[in-house]
Structure formats: C-alpha cells, structure tokens
Design a protein around this motif. Structure first.
Motif, PDB file in Angstrom:
ATOM      1  N   LYS A   1      -5.956   5.048  15.200  1.00  0.00           N
ATOM      2  CA  LYS A   1      -5.622   3.642  15.479  1.00  0.00           C
ATOM      3  C   LYS A   1      -4.415   3.542  16.406  1.00  0.00           C
TER       4      LYS A   1
ATOM      5  N   ASP B   1      -0.539  -8.395  -2.583  1.00  0.00           N
ATOM      6  CA  ASP B   1      -1.512  -7.538  -1.879  1.00  0.00           C
ATOM      7  C   ASP B   1      -2.898  -8.011  -2.314  1.00  0.00           C
ATOM      8  N   VAL B   2      -3.859  -7.926  -1.404  1.00  0.00           N
ATOM      9  CA  VAL B   2      -5.229  -8.337  -1.771  1.00  0.00           C
ATOM     10  C   VAL B   2      -5.891  -7.349  -2.726  1.00  0.00           C
ATOM     11  N   VAL B   3      -5.410  -6.122  -2.747  1.00  0.00           N
ATOM     12  CA  VAL B   3      -5.997  -5.117  -3.648  1.00  0.00           C
ATOM     13  C   VAL B   3      -5.216  -5.125  -4.967  1.00  0.00           C
TER      14      VAL B   3
ATOM     15  N   VAL C   1      -2.777 -12.691   8.212  1.00  0.00           N
ATOM     16  CA  VAL C   1      -1.758 -12.988   7.196  1.00  0.00           C
ATOM     17  C   VAL C   1      -0.731 -14.005   7.730  1.00  0.00           C
TER      18      VAL C   1
ATOM     19  N   MET D   1       3.754  -5.405   5.595  1.00  0.00           N
ATOM     20  CA  MET D   1       3.447  -3.989   5.870  1.00  0.00           C
ATOM     21  C   MET D   1       1.947  -3.815   5.710  1.00  0.00           C
ATOM     22  N   LEU D   2       1.216  -4.103   6.805  1.00  0.00           N
ATOM     23  CA  LEU D   2      -0.240  -4.223   6.759  1.00  0.00           C
ATOM     24  C   LEU D   2      -0.886  -3.189   7.675  1.00  0.00           C
ATOM     25  N   PRO D   3      -2.191  -2.912   7.474  1.00  0.00           N
ATOM     26  CA  PRO D   3      -2.806  -1.833   8.254  1.00  0.00           C
ATOM     27  C   PRO D   3      -2.901  -2.111   9.752  1.00  0.00           C
TER      28      PRO D   3
ATOM     29  N   GLY E   1       1.000  12.305   3.671  1.00  0.00           N
ATOM     30  CA  GLY E   1       1.235  12.324   5.083  1.00  0.00           C
ATOM     31  C   GLY E   1       0.749  11.068   5.813  1.00  0.00           C
ATOM     32  N   PHE E   2       0.261  11.322   6.960  1.00  0.00           N
ATOM     33  CA  PHE E   2      -0.153  10.262   7.873  1.00  0.00           C
ATOM     34  C   PHE E   2      -1.618  10.515   8.194  1.00  0.00           C
TER      35      PHE E   2
ATOM     36  N   THR F   1       2.368  -1.077  12.089  1.00  0.00           N
ATOM     37  CA  THR F   1       2.192  -0.577  13.464  1.00  0.00           C
ATOM     38  C   THR F   1       1.000  -1.296  14.071  1.00  0.00           C
TER      39      THR F   1
ATOM     40  N   GLY G   1       0.824  -1.215   0.000  1.00  0.00           N
ATOM     41  CA  GLY G   1       0.000   0.000   0.000  1.00  0.00           C
ATOM     42  C   GLY G   1       0.851   1.254   0.000  1.00  0.00           C
ATOM     43  N   THR G   2       0.347   2.275   0.689  1.00  0.00           N
ATOM     44  CA  THR G   2       0.983   3.599   0.716  1.00  0.00           C
ATOM     45  C   THR G   2       2.455   3.507   1.108  1.00  0.00           C
ATOM     46  N   MET G   3       2.754   2.781   2.154  1.00  0.00           N
ATOM     47  CA  MET G   3       4.134   2.670   2.642  1.00  0.00           C
ATOM     48  C   MET G   3       4.879   1.529   1.942  1.00  0.00           C
TER      49      MET G   3
HETATM   50  P1  NAD Z   1      -2.212   0.998   3.458  1.00  0.00           P
HETATM   51  O1  NAD Z   1      -3.604   0.666   3.865  1.00  0.00           O
HETATM   52  O2  NAD Z   1      -1.983   2.032   2.419  1.00  0.00           O
HETATM   53  O3  NAD Z   1      -1.448  -0.338   2.957  1.00  0.00           O
HETATM   54  C1  NAD Z   1      -1.618  -1.598   3.546  1.00  0.00           C
HETATM   55  C2  NAD Z   1      -1.802  -2.616   2.446  1.00  0.00           C
HETATM   56  O4  NAD Z   1      -2.015  -3.918   3.041  1.00  0.00           O
HETATM   57  C3  NAD Z   1      -3.027  -2.346   1.571  1.00  0.00           C
HETATM   58  O5  NAD Z   1      -2.632  -2.236   0.210  1.00  0.00           O
HETATM   59  C4  NAD Z   1      -3.920  -3.556   1.798  1.00  0.00           C
HETATM   60  O6  NAD Z   1      -4.647  -3.963   0.649  1.00  0.00           O
HETATM   61  C5  NAD Z   1      -2.913  -4.616   2.201  1.00  0.00           C
HETATM   62  N1  NAD Z   1      -3.518  -5.753   2.884  1.00  0.00           N
HETATM   63  C6  NAD Z   1      -4.443  -5.754   3.871  1.00  0.00           C
HETATM   64  N2  NAD Z   1      -4.762  -7.023   4.200  1.00  0.00           N
HETATM   65  C7  NAD Z   1      -4.014  -7.826   3.416  1.00  0.00           C
HETATM   66  C8  NAD Z   1      -3.908  -9.235   3.281  1.00  0.00           C
HETATM   67  N3  NAD Z   1      -4.650 -10.066   4.010  1.00  0.00           N
HETATM   68  N4  NAD Z   1      -3.047  -9.729   2.362  1.00  0.00           N
HETATM   69  C9  NAD Z   1      -2.304  -8.900   1.599  1.00  0.00           C
HETATM   70  N5  NAD Z   1      -2.359  -7.551   1.678  1.00  0.00           N
HETATM   71  C10 NAD Z   1      -3.216  -7.029   2.568  1.00  0.00           C
HETATM   72  O7  NAD Z   1      -1.451   1.395   4.819  1.00  0.00           O
HETATM   73  P2  NAD Z   1      -0.015   2.115   4.960  1.00  0.00           P
HETATM   74  O8  NAD Z   1      -0.203   3.587   5.057  1.00  0.00           O
HETATM   75  O9  NAD Z   1       0.918   1.537   3.939  1.00  0.00           O
HETATM   76  O10 NAD Z   1       0.369   1.622   6.431  1.00  0.00           O
HETATM   77  C11 NAD Z   1       0.800   0.304   6.700  1.00  0.00           C
HETATM   78  C12 NAD Z   1       1.238   0.251   8.152  1.00  0.00           C
HETATM   79  O11 NAD Z   1       2.320   1.169   8.357  1.00  0.00           O
HETATM   80  C13 NAD Z   1       0.132   0.655   9.149  1.00  0.00           C
HETATM   81  O12 NAD Z   1       0.203  -0.162  10.281  1.00  0.00           O
HETATM   82  C14 NAD Z   1       0.486   2.098   9.485  1.00  0.00           C
HETATM   83  O13 NAD Z   1       0.020   2.481  10.787  1.00  0.00           O
HETATM   84  C15 NAD Z   1       1.998   2.070   9.416  1.00  0.00           C
HETATM   85  N6  NAD Z   1       2.631   3.357   9.118  1.00  0.00           N
HETATM   86  C16 NAD Z   1       2.115   4.172   8.157  1.00  0.00           C
HETATM   87  C17 NAD Z   1       2.722   5.392   7.909  1.00  0.00           C
HETATM   88  C18 NAD Z   1       2.178   6.338   6.864  1.00  0.00           C
HETATM   89  O14 NAD Z   1       2.647   7.487   6.816  1.00  0.00           O
HETATM   90  N7  NAD Z   1       1.247   5.915   6.008  1.00  0.00           N
HETATM   91  C19 NAD Z   1       3.859   5.785   8.628  1.00  0.00           C
HETATM   92  C20 NAD Z   1       4.380   4.916   9.579  1.00  0.00           C
HETATM   93  C21 NAD Z   1       3.748   3.700   9.812  1.00  0.00           C
END
Ligand code: NAD
Length: 300
Positions: A245, A30-32, A73, A63-65, A237-238, A95, A9-11
C-alpha cells in the motif's frame, strides 16, 4: 486533556496505551469490537461511534488503515466533520495519500476544524516503547497544541511542512525501506545459491557501501538478527500488505507530480505478488521467501 482515539488496531492499541500511561483520558472507537475491547482493557473509555468519540474530546486522533478509511471517518455521514466542535484539532496518524490529507483538511477548515497529518515510523516496537518518529504536516501552532499528546507516543517529532508534507516524508521513507529490503533479499539469495556463509556476508555488507538500516534491523534471512521478524516466522512487524500500500501511495504521488520512478513500481508489484501468494499478513521481509531460486534443471 481528553482524547478521542479512532482506530484501535495493531498500532492504535500501544499508542493509546502510552497516552493512558501519561495521564490522558482516552475515549476510543473502532468498528471491530475485538479491537475496541482491547482498547478498553488498556484503560480507554468506550465510545459507541466515531461521532461520539469526536464530539466528546479536546483532541481527535485517528489511526486507520487507508486513505478511503480516513476520508470516510472524517467526511462521511456521522463522521468527525459533522460531530467535532468548531476550533477542534484533529491529528491523523495513518499512512495515507498526501492529497487525501489536504482534501480532508480543506473540508474541515470550512467548518473551523483544524487538522494535522502526523504519520509514524517505528512499527509496533516503537509504538509500544513510545519512541515512534512522527512526521507532521500542518500549522506550527497546531503542532505545539498537539505536542504533549504526540510526545506520549513518540520521541522524535519532526515538523516537515504544510498539511500533507508529513505523509510525503513517510512515503519517501517507505519507498527507500521497501526497495532496499528487496535488494537485500536478492543479494542474500545469490549469496546462498553460491554457498556463501550468510552470517559472513552480513558482516561484509555491514562494513561496506551496501550497509543499510533494513539489513541491520529487519534482516530477511531467519536467524541472523535477533528480534527481526524473520527470526520469529515473519510475524509482523510491518505487514507485506501495508508495504504494498505505501509503495503504491509513493508511486501515485510520483505520477501526480510527473516524477519518473523505476525501482519503486517494481518493488510495489513484488510485494503485491507476495501478497497474492499468501504472504500479505506476514512481515514484509517475508518477500525473501518468495524470491527463492527455481530448480536446478530450469534452463538459464
Ligand atoms: P490495523 O488494520 O491493525 O488497525 C486499523 C484499525 O482501524 C482497525 O482496528 C480497523 O478496524 C479500524 N478502522 C477501520 N475503519 C474504521 C472506521 N470507519 N471507524 C473506526 N475504526 C476503523 O492497522 P495498523 O497496523 O494499526 O496501521 C494503521 C496505520 O498505521 C496504517 O495506515 C499503516 O500503514 C500505518 N503504520 C503501521 C505500522 C505497523 O507497523 N503496523 C507502522 C507505521 C505506520
């Protein structure tokens, strides 16, 4: 080294892009579909499932939500525990709740699979630049094995302690950042209501005891700090939802160990309310928009 990367995903996308740049073979899932397509465009090979990614690599990175996603997973049907070979090392960079990391690690350990929790700080900017701070919980020898891959994604790798300790450090940091941002937003709403120049107020606080990293880099008022999310319509950003969460995880962790917390639950509820009012997918500094004063004829 071949890396199975789950959660693009994003990260995950900028993180795996840096692994590819540093010469690692990345097998992504990734599931998406759109998220997986993006990973393939960045140079990863496409896996058809979590199991396929976990079975065909030397190091698993996730790297999951949320905690529930990580549990599913790793321990769910068709997951990593069922498919990774004995002796394999897994690094979860999400996280999540430290108790979940410890539970997942214990279950993997029964199958001879090793686990590190390694949450990150630095956001999309740090992930893109490869300068994330990475807080690691687990065995020091396992960290050394994972270090070359972690070093491709981050520039500050800190071994905090046993499994779960990386998550504890991350939650403590976000408790401070999330609470401080609200204090900054409240202060600037008061300054604004009294007609004080907000640029001047920023300079005053920056040189005084209220100076804080979130004001310097993530100023909630648009137009004061170039590059802050507030200066680009609060595009993250975040996200507010992720901060809500993380503060909930911090509050739960405090409750589990009977630590009194007063500010963190209030901050958590404020982010949740901001989310209920449509700001969940905007940067968490958008809580400033939510803290606007009521109109002049409201009784004081
Ligand atoms: P996101 O939702 O953009 O990405 C997570 C990805 O995981 C998604 O693409 C989703 O489809 C995938 N996913 C979910 N379930 C799945 C499964 N069963 N199998 C395969 N893929 C699956 O989230 P993000 O922003 O990338 O954040 C990921 C983690 O990093 C979170 O825990 C977040 O708190 C932490 N984090 C994010 C940031 C930020 O700035 N975005 C910064 C530091 C930490």
């Amino acid at each position: 080294m071949k890396i199975g990367f789950i959660g693009t995903g994003t990260m995950g996308q900028p993180m795996l892009a840096n692994l590819v740049k540093k010469g690692f073979d990345v097998l992504a899932f990734d599931v998406v579909p759109a998220a997986l397509d993006a990973a393939v465009r960045l140079g990863a090979a496409r896996a058809g499932s979590v199991g396929e990614a976990a079975a065909n690599c030397e190091l698993v990175v996730t790297m999951l939500p949320s905690s529930a996603n990580v549990e599913a997973v790793y321990l769910g049907s068709g997951g990593i525990a069922e498919n990774a070979a004995g002796g394999r090392l897994c690094v979860d960079m999400s996280t999540i709740d430290p108790g979940t990391s410890q539970r997942v690690a214990a279950r993997l350990n029964e199958r001879g699979i090793r686990f590190l929790d390694a949450p990150v700080s630095g956001g999309v900017g740090g992930a893109t630049a490869g300068t994330l701070a990475i807080m690691v919980g687990g065995d020091a020898r396992d960290l050394e094995e994972a270090r070359p891959a972690l070093a491709a994604m981050g520039s500050n790798i800190i071994h905090v302690g046993a499994v779960g300790a990386g998550e504890v450090a991350k939650l403590c940091n976000n408790l401070v950042a999330g609470s401080a941002l609200i204090a900054v937003a409240e202060a600037f709403r008061i300054g604004e209501a009294f007609g004080v120049d907000l640029q001047v107020l920023t300079s005053v606080i920056a040189k005084s005891s209220g100076a804080t990293w979130v004001m310097e880099h993530m100023h909630p008022v648009p137009g004061i700090v170039d590059g802050a999310a507030s200066s680009r319509q609060y595009a993250p950003g975040f996200m507010t939802d992720l901060m809500a969460k993380d503060l909930a995880l911090a509050v739960n962790a405090a409750r589990e160990r009977r630590v009194p917390v007063v500010v963190a639950p209030a901050a958590q509820q404020l982010y949740r309310l901001a989310s209920s009012h449509g700001l969940g997918r905007e940067d968490f500094s958008s809580v400033y928009k939510f803290l606007k004063p009521s109109n002049d004829d409201a009784p004081v």
